[in-house]
Structure formats: C-alpha cells, structure tokens
Design a protein around this motif. Structure first.
Motif, PDB file in Angstrom:
ATOM      1  N   SER A  72      37.109  44.033  37.014  1.00  9.21           N
ATOM      2  CA  SER A  72      36.142  42.961  36.784  1.00  9.21           C
ATOM      3  C   SER A  72      36.874  41.633  36.610  1.00  9.21           C
ATOM      4  CB  SER A  72      35.248  43.260  35.581  1.00  9.21           C
ATOM      5  OG  SER A  72      35.996  43.268  34.399  1.00  9.21           O
ATOM      6  N   MET A  87      32.010  46.640  23.495  1.00  2.57           N
ATOM      7  CA  MET A  87      32.287  45.536  22.561  1.00  2.57           C
ATOM      8  C   MET A  87      31.094  45.222  21.658  1.00  2.57           C
ATOM      9  SD  MET A  87      34.350  42.662  24.690  1.00  2.57           S
ATOM     10  CE  MET A  87      35.654  43.125  25.833  1.00  2.57           C
ATOM     11  N   TYR A  96      41.697  41.301  24.115  1.00  5.36           N
ATOM     12  CA  TYR A  96      40.385  40.764  23.752  1.00  5.36           C
ATOM     13  C   TYR A  96      39.443  41.939  23.556  1.00  5.36           C
ATOM     14  CZ  TYR A  96      35.824  39.660  26.084  1.00  5.36           C
ATOM     15  OH  TYR A  96      34.515  39.588  26.476  1.00  5.36           O
ATOM     16  N   SER A 111      33.022  37.703  33.593  1.00  8.55           N
ATOM     17  CA  SER A 111      33.713  38.747  32.838  1.00  8.55           C
ATOM     18  C   SER A 111      34.774  38.028  32.018  1.00  8.55           C
ATOM     19  CB  SER A 111      34.370  39.726  33.808  1.00  8.55           C
ATOM     20  OG  SER A 111      35.249  40.574  33.124  1.00  8.55           O
ATOM     21  N   GLY A 112      34.798  38.271  30.708  1.00 12.68           N
ATOM     22  CA  GLY A 112      35.688  37.492  29.840  1.00 12.68           C
ATOM     23  C   GLY A 112      37.108  37.404  30.359  1.00 12.68           C
ATOM     24  N   SER A 113      37.727  38.573  30.588  1.00 13.09           N
ATOM     25  CA  SER A 113      39.141  38.577  30.950  1.00 13.09           C
ATOM     26  C   SER A 113      39.398  37.962  32.328  1.00 13.09           C
ATOM     27  CB  SER A 113      39.697  39.999  30.886  1.00 13.09           C
ATOM     28  OG  SER A 113      38.967  40.838  31.753  1.00 13.09           O
ATOM     29  N   THR A 170      33.187  47.847  29.165  1.00  8.83           N
ATOM     30  CA  THR A 170      33.718  46.999  28.088  1.00  8.83           C
ATOM     31  C   THR A 170      32.581  46.168  27.483  1.00  8.83           C
ATOM     32  OG1 THR A 170      34.349  45.402  29.777  1.00  8.83           O
ATOM     33  CG2 THR A 170      36.069  46.844  28.961  1.00  8.83           C
ATOM     34  N   ARG A 205      41.528  34.809  32.682  1.00  4.22           N
ATOM     35  CA  ARG A 205      42.998  34.878  32.635  1.00  4.22           C
ATOM     36  C   ARG A 205      43.605  35.174  34.002  1.00  4.22           C
ATOM     37  NH1 ARG A 205      42.558  38.863  27.790  1.00  4.22           N
ATOM     38  NH2 ARG A 205      42.896  40.235  29.573  1.00  4.22           N
TER      39      ARG A 205
HETATM   40  O1  PMV Z   1      36.636  41.102  30.255  1.00  3.09           O
HETATM   41  P1  PMV Z   1      36.354  42.550  30.199  1.00  3.09           P
HETATM   42  O2  PMV Z   1      34.945  42.892  29.961  1.00  3.09           O
HETATM   43  O3  PMV Z   1      36.943  43.254  31.405  1.00  3.09           O
HETATM   44  O4  PMV Z   1      37.125  43.151  28.892  1.00  3.09           O
HETATM   45  C1  PMV Z   1      38.512  43.363  28.856  1.00  3.09           C
HETATM   46  C2  PMV Z   1      38.882  44.144  27.656  1.00  3.09           C
HETATM   47  C3  PMV Z   1      40.260  44.758  27.666  1.00  3.09           C
HETATM   48  O5  PMV Z   1      40.716  45.006  28.965  1.00  3.09           O
HETATM   49  C4  PMV Z   1      40.153  46.095  26.940  1.00  3.09           C
HETATM   50  C5  PMV Z   1      41.268  43.910  26.907  1.00  3.09           C
HETATM   51  C6  PMV Z   1      41.754  42.673  27.619  1.00  3.09           C
HETATM   52  O6  PMV Z   1      41.985  41.668  26.926  1.00  3.09           O
HETATM   53  O7  PMV Z   1      41.963  42.699  28.845  1.00  3.09           O
END
Ligand code: PMV
Length: 326
Positions: free
Chosen positions: A105, A193, A16, A137-139, A189, A142
């Motif tokens: 994060s 982004m 992402y 935090s987006g990821s 990130t 998951r």
């Molecule tokens: O959700 P964040 O802000 O930690 O962004 C994650 C971005 C990447 O680790 C580079 C890619 C990913 O999908 O984990």
C-alpha cells in the motif's frame, strides 16, 4: 493526460502504529524508514473525457472491492486538488506479493499520487505529494522522498509530511526480505490500528519513541550499523508487543517468523552484524551491511520453510518514467 510513476516500498526502523485522526491518517508518532530497491510498484494513470467511469486494475493480479474504493477516494482527492472532473484509467503492477506486510500500500499510493498529479498536469512540491500519498495510506508518504525518510506526525494535515534525511547513496545497507507467506494478511493495518488504544503498553511505546528516533538519526549520520540495528529491532518488538496486547490481540507472526528471528540472533551472537524487523505480517526483513550480503544471503537461503527472498538496497523515492503500462 497520461503519466507513469515507479515508487519503492519502504521498511520502517521506527514504526507507525496508530492514528490520532482516522480520516486524515495522522499518526500517533513520528516514523523513519528506508526505501527498498527490490520491492516497488509501477502505476500508469490516464484521465480522459472518453472514459465513462474509473477503471482501476492490478496487472497480473486482482484488486479487492475495498482496494478499488480506496483508489477511487484517492483519485477524488487528486481531482479536487487538480480541478478536473474526468474519469481515470489506472493500471498498477507490483514487483512483490501484495498485502503480505511487504508494504504494497505504501508503494502503491506513492506511485498513484505521483502518476495521477502528473497526468492531471498539476505540479506539486514534494512535501505536498507526501501529504496526498499519506491520505491514501499513511506509510505511503515515506515512499516519495529519496533514501532514508522521516515522517513527522504533525498536528494537522498540512504539517504531517515526509522528507529525506539522507539520500539512498548515503549508506550501503541491505534489507533481505524473507517471504514466508505471500498471502494477504487477515487483518489490514487500517483495521488493526483502530484498537491500538486498548493496549496497556501503548503509552510506554509512545514515550520511548523520541529517544529511539534521536538514536537512529545519530546512527544514520555516523553510519553506526550496530546502533541502527539494535534500535530497529527494539522498535519492531515493541510495536508487536502493542499489537499482541490489543483487544482483540493481533498476532501477525507465525512459526517461520519466530524461527528466522531466532536464527538472526544466533548469527549475531556468532559475530555476524545482522538484525531483523517485521511489519504487520509474517515476513522478516533481515538487515545487514553491503559487505555481508553474500554471507547473510547464503544463511537465509539455507533456512527451511521460506517461499522466496527479495534483496533490497536503499532506493530513490517515487519518480516518473516514460514507459506506460497501457
Ligand atoms: O500505512 P500502512 O497502513 O501501510 O501502515 C504501516 C504500518 C507498519 O508497516 C506496520 C509500520 C510502518 O511504519 O511501516
């Protein structure tokens, strides 16, 4: 009104990078990841009328002011949803270095979300929990479901959520995380982004992702490690090319990163099924199957210039535990 949760970090095979909505953290593309058993966050949250302000602490370390504010924003969302106005005490502990592209994060906001809703006495579905974790935090969304996880980009906050494609027991693969620099990365990130659309390579990346996603899903279903590794490596290099062609350019790799990526390619040419992927940092995730763990570990440990190695297997998602941090 106190609860503790553990959440794994995750490594994305389809990454992402870039949002359509900053505030809601809606991503430009779907992503797919594996939870990591050796890299996790434990968080205890307590709400009490006795507290006069939120008290957010990192045990064995220090949060920046910016991080404390981000946790405060997440707590506000959770309090609004749970219908409570009490202040919180939040203690957090990481099993790995924070901010070095090891996805602190992701595990952090996943653990916070599960612990805080439990402490608030608010039962949410797993889908709803992933949506709240995403706002932090987006990821992080998951890191809530089990094992191998898909985050659908969606078009609104309610349909941008994550779910498990296969449980962690599905496939015995390894992510050997090679730490070459455990300091905080210079560009977060979130900031990195913001300028993604300045890269002339972004459109091609977004066009290529659906076919990669299909390929990875098939590789997972068939346990085809070479296919999974090839696609993960290709998507990682593609994301970094986008980062490197943004204005201003973002360069997360260092000499050790490049040296390890080259070593992995050399080992592969010599017949060892091994691949790499790198997040927004300089540390390298070396991917292999369980049966090759000993051999790959031995090779990785013999490399010059590495700080430490974290061995990860596929892991369950965020869950509550009984042992509180305070
Ligand atoms: O959700 P964040 O802000 O930690 O962004 C994650 C971005 C990447 O680790 C580079 C890619 C990913 O999908 O984990």
């Amino acid at each position: 009104m106190k609860a503790t949760a553990v959440a794994p970090a995750n490594i994305a095979f389809i990454k992402y990078w870039g949002k359509t909505d900053e505030e809601l953290r809606l991503p430009l593309n779907d992503s797919l990841s594996m939870n990591l058993s050796g890299s996790y966050t434990t968080t205890t949250v307590e709400f009490s009328p006795a507290f006069t302000a939120d008290d957010t602490r990192l045990v064995d370390g220090e949060f920046s002011q910016r991080e404390i504010l981000r946790v405060g924003d997440a707590l506000d969302e959770i309090r609004a949803k749970a219908g409570i106005r009490l202040h919180a005490r939040v203690y957090t502990k990481n099993s790995f270095p924070k901010g070095a592209g090891a996805a602190a994060s992701a595990s952090g906001f996943a653990a916070l979300t599960v612990a805080a809703f439990a402490a608030a006495g608010c039962k949410l579905s797993q889908k709803e929990l992933t949506i709240f974790a995403r706002l932090g935090s987006g990821s992080a969304c998951r890191s809530i479901p089990d094992g191998f996880v898909l985050w659908e980009k969606g078009t609104t906050s309610d349909d941008s959520f994550a779910y498990s494609l296969c449980p962690h027991t599905h496939w015995d693969i390894r992510d050997i995380l090679v730490i070459v620099d455990s300091r905080m990365k210079k560009v977060s990130t979130t900031d990195g982004m913001k300028t993604v659309s300045t890269s002339p390579l972004l459109a091609a990346r977004l066009k290529a992702i659906p076919a990669r996603m299909e390929g990875i899903k098939q590789a997972l279903a068939q346990k085809d490690f070479a296919r999974l590794g090839e696609i993960a490596e290709e998507d990682c290099l593609d994301m970094h090319r986008v980062m490197q062609t943004q204005a201003p350019p973002l360069q997360y790799w260092n000499d050790s990163t490049r040296m390890i990526m080259d070593a992995v390619k050399t080992w592969r040419k010599a017949g060892l099924p091994v691949y790499f992927t790198v997040d927004a940092g300089s540390n390298v995730h070396v991917l292999c199957e369980g049966r090759d763990e000993g051999h790959v570990l031995e090779k990785v440990r013999a490399l010059a210039g590495i700080e430490s190695v974290i061995l990860n297997k596929p892991a369950p998602g965020a869950h509550r535990i009984d042992n509180h941090l305070f």
